[in-house]
Design a protein around this motif. Structure first.
Motif, PDB file in Angstrom:
ATOM      1  N   ALA A 104      -8.035  -2.330  -3.056  1.00  0.00           N
ATOM      2  CA  ALA A 104      -8.059  -1.768  -1.699  1.00  0.00           C
ATOM      3  C   ALA A 104      -8.673  -2.775  -0.725  1.00  0.00           C
ATOM      4  N   LEU A 125      -6.141  -5.630  -0.145  1.00  0.00           N
ATOM      5  CA  LEU A 125      -5.029  -5.195   0.708  1.00  0.00           C
ATOM      6  C   LEU A 125      -5.474  -5.031   2.159  1.00  0.00           C
ATOM      7  N   THR A 180       0.845  -1.209   0.000  1.00  0.00           N
ATOM      8  CA  THR A 180       0.000   0.000   0.000  1.00  0.00           C
ATOM      9  C   THR A 180       0.874   1.251   0.000  1.00  0.00           C
ATOM     10  N   LEU A 183      -7.456   2.430   3.413  1.00  0.00           N
ATOM     11  CA  LEU A 183      -7.975   1.398   2.518  1.00  0.00           C
ATOM     12  C   LEU A 183      -9.461   1.137   2.748  1.00  0.00           C
TER      13      LEU A 183
END
Length: 552
Positions: A377, A380, A362, A407
């Motif tokens: 997103a 992650l 990220t 995120l």
């Protein structure tokens, strides 16, 4: 440009799989389309749930990296179709400076191999000095080989065996020769001799080739058209035309159809034996549908593979995909301790003391100013929350928390609720075997020349697993024998209480040094321990050092 495969560790957890996917996306967005996300293990239930939730394809499954033909071969072989002429094949070989051509059908399916040797052999076997030459060809191949033109067209596509007669004698002698062969398919080669041309047409010869660009009379052309005789005008003189006829044979007639190709996914070791027995020391390479994809030559055995690796979420070779030692590692991104990972060349190595590799990836997105789409997103965030036990693990940092918030806003989910979702998906054990659970997130270590493994699973309460304790201990014992390890352990982390229990099968000398509170034979209570890498492994390392000193 080499293809670079991105691998997490064997028996990958969610953070490992997600990191591979996200790094591939990042690399593509920064102009490196040669990076490809891969995995060497099956998706565990938690990871599978996460990818389905965001409707995103998981990395390609590549079970091992044992050297395969596709990593060493010359890709995109020059080929010739089975119905093309030898002359056209010779031109292709000269143009591309090759001495062999795979022969294919119109769909690219392999039919044989054509080489200079096969061409010489095929032409030689077609020549019978004491008899008229036989030739397997068609009118269209003759016309193309001679660079001639049709003045009359019969059945131009049909391939068959022809006898060749050259009108180089007197009319009387030629007439006798022609009549002696009227029961056969005939190709007659003649110059500007109307009497010979008329005789051939009256006796309905199949193909009449007129040499020297001397266009016959209109009478000859009309009669040829009426009789269905193919009339070809050759720009070459008679002797050159006769010579060139032999090159009109279709390549499949003389190609080596007995030479078997090798599949691109075949192991290089097995292909090597087949290659070295090939007369030309080369093999056509095909895919699963027998279509040509390349050529493997003897020199390719000594070349560097057309493949390199990037590692995420690990740096110890013992935890990597099988066969890694055969390739160059160009990049490592990890958040674990440094293990023995020697490299032959300088590489990009990013190692940060964060709660997950997903956090590092990220950060790389942000540093490169690359927008993170909702699906990436979400993946992650799932990687961060699974590796940090919803930001409660001892490995969690302020950076993990900040980027998790970032995120979550992109993915449109609430951290706690989403974290509980994915942890619950991974804690399901009722319909899985002990072997599946132990191997879903297993890591092998080598400390003080001692091999051991530690697996981990997060659950919401340990009761269900403890009811099957004998099954798990037995499976750990089998794993210990398989890996020739001093011990094998399963860390079962209770996410509701942030404690763990550890099931262990090990040698007596090690078990005597385990000082955790014992719940039962091979079962120990680990208060406040939830992290394998930051809490458990350092303790085990100290125990092994003590054991080594004790044995000295």
């Amino acid at each position: 440009m080499k293809k670079i495969l991105i691998f997490g560790h064997k028996n990958p957890d969610t953070d490992s799989i997600v990191s591979s996917t996200a790094l591939e996306y990042l690399k593509h967005k920064t102009g490196f389309s040669n990076y490809h996300a891969c995995r060497s293990g099956q998706l565990n239930p938690q990871t599978d749930y996460l990818y389905k939730r965001f409707d995103y394809p998981p990395p390609l499954f590549v079970p091992d990296l044992m050297p395969k033909v596709e990593y060493f071969m010359h890709k995109g072989a020059v080929t010739v179709q089975e119905d093309e002429s030898i002359w056209n094949a010779v031109k292709i070989m000269r143009e591309h400076k090759v001495n062999a051509l795979p022969v294919t059908d119109r769909n690219g399916v392999y039919k044989g191999l054509l080489s200079n040797g096969q061409i010489f052999k095929g032409l030689f076997e077609s020549i019978t000095p004491l008899h008229h030459i036989s030739l397997f060809t068609s009118a269209i191949l003759l016309k193309e080989t001679l660079n001639g033109e049709f003045l009359s067209e019969g059945d131009t596509e049909k391939l068959c065996e022809f006898k060749i007669i050259s009108a180089s004698t007197s009319f009387e002698s030629f007439s006798k020769t022609l009549k002696a062969h009227l029961n056969k398919k005939l190709i007659v080669v003649t110059g500007d001799r109307k009497d010979i041309q008329l005789l051939c047409l009256q006796n309905k010869a199949d193909i009449l080739v007129v040499t020297g660009s001397r266009t016959p009379d209109e009478e000859i052309i009309n009669l040829a058209q009426k009789n269905g005789t193919t009339l070809i005008l050759s720009p070459l003189n008679t002797s050159s035309t006769a010579m060139m006829l032999m090159y009109s044979m279709p390549v499949l007639k003389i190609a080596d159809s007995a030479l078997k190709p090798v599949n691109s996914k075949a192991l290089l070791a097995s292909a090597k034996k087949q290659l070295l027995s090939s007369p030309l020391r080369l093999l056509p390479v095909v895919d699963d549908e027998n279509r040509i994809t390349g050529i493997l030559s003897e020199i390719d055995l000594h070349n560097e593979p057309d493949l390199a690796l990037a590692l995420v979420d690990h740096n110890e070779i013992s935890q990597s995909v099988d066969g890694i030692e055969n390739y160059t590692v160009t990049e490592i991104i990890d958040h674990h301790r440094l293990g023995p990972a020697p490299t032959k060349i300088p590489i990009t190595f990013i190692n940060m003391p964060l709660g997950s590799t997903s956090t590092i990836i990220t950060k790389l997105f942000m540093e490169n100013k690359i927008e993170i789409p909702k699906e990436i997103a979400g993946l992650l965030l799932g990687g961060i929350l699974s590796d940090t036990l919803i930001l409660k693990s001892a490995t969690t940092t302020k950076t993990d928390m900040e980027l998790a918030e970032f995120l979550s806003s992109l993915a449109g989910v609430e951290i706690q609720a989403f974290g509980e979702e994915i942890i619950k998906a991974g804690s399901r054990i009722g319909d899985r075997t002990a072997q599946q659970i132990i191997k879903q997130d297993l890591k092998e270590y080598n400390e003080e020349k001692t091999v051991f493994t530690v697996s981990q699973i997060e659950v919401d309460g340990t009761g269900e697993l403890l009811k099957r304790k004998e099954e798990f201990i037995a499976e750990l014992e089998l794993l210990k024998k398989e890996r020739k390890a001093m011990f094998c352990a399963l860390l079962v982390t209770d996410i509701s209480k942030l404690n763990s229990i550890m099931l262990v099968s090990g040698e007596k000398k090690f078990m005597d040094f385990l000082h955790f509170p014992k719940l039962d034979d091979g079962i120990y209570f680990l208060k406040d321990i939830v992290s394998r890498k930051k809490q458990l492994i350092p303790i085990i390392s100290e125990l092994l050092e003590e054991l080594k000193k004790f044995q000295q």
